[in-house]
Design a protein around this motif. Structure first.
Motif, PDB file in Angstrom:
ATOM      1  N   VAL A 140       0.845  -1.183   0.000  1.00 13.04           N
ATOM      2  CA  VAL A 140       0.000   0.000   0.000  1.00 13.04           C
ATOM      3  C   VAL A 140       0.883   1.236   0.000  1.00 13.04           C
ATOM      4  CG1 VAL A 140      -0.176   0.045   2.513  1.00 13.04           C
ATOM      5  CG2 VAL A 140      -1.961   1.121   1.153  1.00 13.04           C
ATOM      6  N   ASP A 200      -0.654   7.095   0.905  1.00 12.08           N
ATOM      7  CA  ASP A 200      -2.009   7.644   0.963  1.00 12.08           C
ATOM      8  C   ASP A 200      -3.080   6.566   0.913  1.00 12.08           C
ATOM      9  OD1 ASP A 200      -1.496   6.904  -1.598  1.00 12.08           O
ATOM     10  OD2 ASP A 200      -2.198   8.749  -2.536  1.00 12.08           O
ATOM     11  N   GLY A 201      -2.721   5.261   0.938  1.00 10.22           N
ATOM     12  CA  GLY A 201      -3.708   4.191   1.040  1.00 10.22           C
ATOM     13  C   GLY A 201      -4.144   3.585  -0.267  1.00 10.22           C
ATOM     14  N   GLN A 211      -8.783   2.928  -3.499  1.00 10.36           N
ATOM     15  CA  GLN A 211      -8.369   3.840  -2.438  1.00 10.36           C
ATOM     16  C   GLN A 211      -8.933   3.328  -1.110  1.00 10.36           C
ATOM     17  OE1 GLN A 211      -6.383   6.748  -2.667  1.00 10.36           O
ATOM     18  NE2 GLN A 211      -6.380   6.508  -0.454  1.00 10.36           N
ATOM     19  N   ALA A 212      -8.050   2.953  -0.197  1.00  6.66           N
ATOM     20  CA  ALA A 212      -8.447   2.470   1.128  1.00  6.66           C
ATOM     21  C   ALA A 212      -8.117   3.528   2.179  1.00  6.66           C
ATOM     22  CB  ALA A 212      -7.753   1.157   1.451  1.00  6.66           C
ATOM     23  N   LYS A 213      -8.631   3.328   3.360  1.00  9.41           N
ATOM     24  CA  LYS A 213      -8.378   4.243   4.484  1.00  9.41           C
ATOM     25  C   LYS A 213      -7.358   3.606   5.413  1.00  9.41           C
ATOM     26  CE  LYS A 213     -10.614   6.713   8.299  1.00  9.41           C
ATOM     27  NZ  LYS A 213     -11.882   6.951   9.024  1.00  9.41           N
ATOM     28  N   VAL A 214      -6.237   4.289   5.597  1.00 13.16           N
ATOM     29  CA  VAL A 214      -5.170   3.793   6.468  1.00 13.16           C
ATOM     30  C   VAL A 214      -5.519   4.142   7.917  1.00 13.16           C
ATOM     31  CG1 VAL A 214      -2.722   3.889   7.017  1.00 13.16           C
ATOM     32  CG2 VAL A 214      -3.452   4.020   4.641  1.00 13.16           C
ATOM     33  N   ARG A 264      -0.358   2.083  11.179  1.00  4.68           N
ATOM     34  CA  ARG A 264       0.851   1.479  10.624  1.00  4.68           C
ATOM     35  C   ARG A 264       1.582   0.819  11.789  1.00  4.68           C
ATOM     36  NH1 ARG A 264       2.197   2.603   5.471  1.00  4.68           N
ATOM     37  NH2 ARG A 264       0.988   4.256   4.434  1.00  4.68           N
ATOM     38  N   LEU A 275      -6.060  -1.438   7.270  1.00  8.79           N
ATOM     39  CA  LEU A 275      -6.869  -0.689   6.323  1.00  8.79           C
ATOM     40  C   LEU A 275      -8.355  -0.887   6.593  1.00  8.79           C
ATOM     41  CD1 LEU A 275      -5.010  -1.542   2.980  1.00  8.79           C
ATOM     42  CD2 LEU A 275      -4.678   0.459   4.447  1.00  8.79           C
TER      43      LEU A 275
END
Length: 501
Positions: free
Chosen positions: A361, A364-365, A380-383, A386, A393
């Motif tokens: 990834v 920015d996801g 486009q995923a949401k992080v 980490r 995600l």
């Protein structure tokens, strides 16, 4: 004859030239026909072999890593109670020594304290004697008061008889006046006796106060005498010891500090975003579990605990929050105040999220998935988090396959040969399949190094700030996020940082 030979040679040379020209024309014609045939034949599409895995919903407990320092919330300064010379110092009264509760540590010369105690004891005895005298005096005063009351009653009876006799004519006015004077005199005497009783009672009250003061002075002298012998009020370790046999100490002088090894906590700082993740719905700090690690060379000491509170104020220039966590210390633990430790905080659980490798990834996801016809699609995923080598995600299509290692040559629309992480390969029929990158087994282990989290983070930050092309940057970031990183890449980045610094 010579002319004939020259003519034959000329004909031979001409024949050779004609032969070469014909061969060249043939080759030229063959090349033209081959190119036309190639143009008419369609080119075969190149297919890359990529490692894929399935996006499966999981429940994850994220870990936040911070660094802090161990502190003690129960430490006591051992001070001298009075002035004097040290006549006894325990052999264990040294820095780092463990002492038990009630154990004798040192003793100050008790001569002055004993003198003060005897003087206070004598003062108490004198006050008690004066109180006894006052109690006896009031008994006599009360008896005299009672006698005066009886005399006054008799005299009043005599006055009444004289008045009755006077009314009958048997007594004179002089006799009545004499009795009246006697009554007045006894009333005056009764008043004096009553005042004496009141004075005696007040004296007893004053004597009670005097006795109490003397008792307090005696208790204080006893306390001073007892404090000439210094004992440990609780189990702990000694620090900052400053006492030797024969040394003269002054009142309130600090001789050592006693630290309770079981009353330890860790103080650490987190960023504002990390602090926000530790708040409940009402905005209150949760008692999140923590794991404190003390690194001692090749050995790690791990102690559990819980977040207890946040600092009352935010220091000037501080961006985050300072937190305190209580520790579950067992007897004999090696943790000491001042130890620098690593703190891992267990955040609240995240439900229905996907955990993918960091190399799969972008920052920015953006994630590559396998679409219809084994072609790459980008989503486009949401992080959310980490965590070391993994990224958590949300907003991903569960059940779809994704590319576990994002490389520069991979892009939207490319046809790939998905290869699951369990080793199975969906090999298509037709042309040969090109590998997107060499496998770990094909890499030379001597050219790979393991990076600690701080060094890896510094290199990633340096790479993100650089002006290199995005495709190359993505490839290098994927390499830096691997457990083992090429040594030449690390050396180049660090040398570039040294030149820029």
């Amino acid at each position: 004859m010579r002319f004939l030979m020259r003519g034959l040679i000329g004909l031979a040379l001409m024949a050779i030239m004609v032969g070469f020209a014909g061969y060249g024309a043939y080759q030229f014609y063959d090349a033209l026909t081959a190119e036309e045939t190639t143009r008419q034949r369609p080119a075969r599409e190149r297919i890359y072999s990529v490692n894929v895995s399935e996006l499966a919903p999981q429940t994850v407990t994220p870990l936040t890593t911070a660094f802090g320092q161990v502190e003690s919330w129960r430490s006591l300064q051992l001070r001298a109670s009075s002035e004097g010379r040290l006549v006894n110092v325990a052999s264990k009264f040294r820095d780092g020594a463990a002492v038990a509760e009630g154990e004798l540590l040192l003793k100050i010369d008790p001569a002055n304290a004993e003198f003060l105690f005897l003087d206070a004891e004598a003062a108490l005895a004198d006050a008690e004697a004066q109180k006894a005298e006052a109690e006896e005096a009031i008994v006599g005063a009360e008896q005299e008061l009672e006698a005066a009351r009886r005399q006054l009653a008799l005299r009043r009876q005599a006055l009444e008889r004289q008045q009755q006799l006077k009314d009958k004519g048997y007594s004179t006015a002089v006799q009545v006046e004499t009795e009246e004077l006697g009554v007045a005199s006894l009333e005056q005497s009764l008043s004096n006796r009553l005042q004496s009783v009141i004075t005696a009672r007040k004296r007893i009250e004053r004597m009670d106060l005097t006795v109490k003061r003397a008792q307090i002075a005696l208790n204080d002298a006893q306390r001073v005498l007892d404090e000439t012998t210094l004992t440990a009020p609780f189990y702990g370790y000694l620090s900052e010891v400053d006492a030797t046999l024969g040394r003269r100490v002054s009142p309130s002088e600090t001789l050592a500090v006693l630290i309770d090894p079981t009353a330890l906590e860790v103080k650490f700082s987190v960023s504002t975003s990390e602090f926000a993740r530790l708040l409940d719905e009402r905005g209150k700090l949760i008692k999140a579990p923590v794991s404190v690690t003390l690194q001692l060379g090749g050995r790690s000491i791990v102690v559990p605990g819980n977040i207890d509170r946040a600092a009352a104020v935010v220091s000037e220039g501080e961006a985050g929050r300072t937190l305190f966590a209580t520790l579950e210390i067992e007897p004999g633990a090696v943790l000491r105040p001042g130890d620098f430790v690593k703190v891992e905080i267990q955040e609240p659980e995240l439900n229905r999220v996907a955990v993918v490798p960091a190399g799969a990834v972008t920052e920015d996801g953006r994630l590559l998935i396998i679409g219809e016809g084994d072609r790459i699609e980008e989503i486009q995923a949401k992080v959310l988090r980490r965590m070391r080598e993994d990224v958590v995600l949300a907003n991903v299509p569960f059940g779809e396959k994704y590319v576990t290692e994002r490389l520069p040559q991979l892009g939207t629309g490319l046809k790939v040969s998905p290869r699951d992480t369990d080793g199975s390969t969906n090999q298509p029929e037709g042309p040969a399949v090109a590998k997107a990158s060499p496998s770990n087994d094909e890499r030379n282990s001597d050219d790979l190094v393991a990076l600690d989290p701080e060094r890896r983070a510094a290199l990633i930050a340096q790479l993100n700030e650089s002006n290199i092309p995005e495709n190359r940057k993505a490839r290098l970031l994927a390499l830096l996020n691997q457990p083992m990183v090429p040594k030449d890449l690390v050396d180049r980045l660090e040398q570039r940082r040294g030149r820029s610094g």
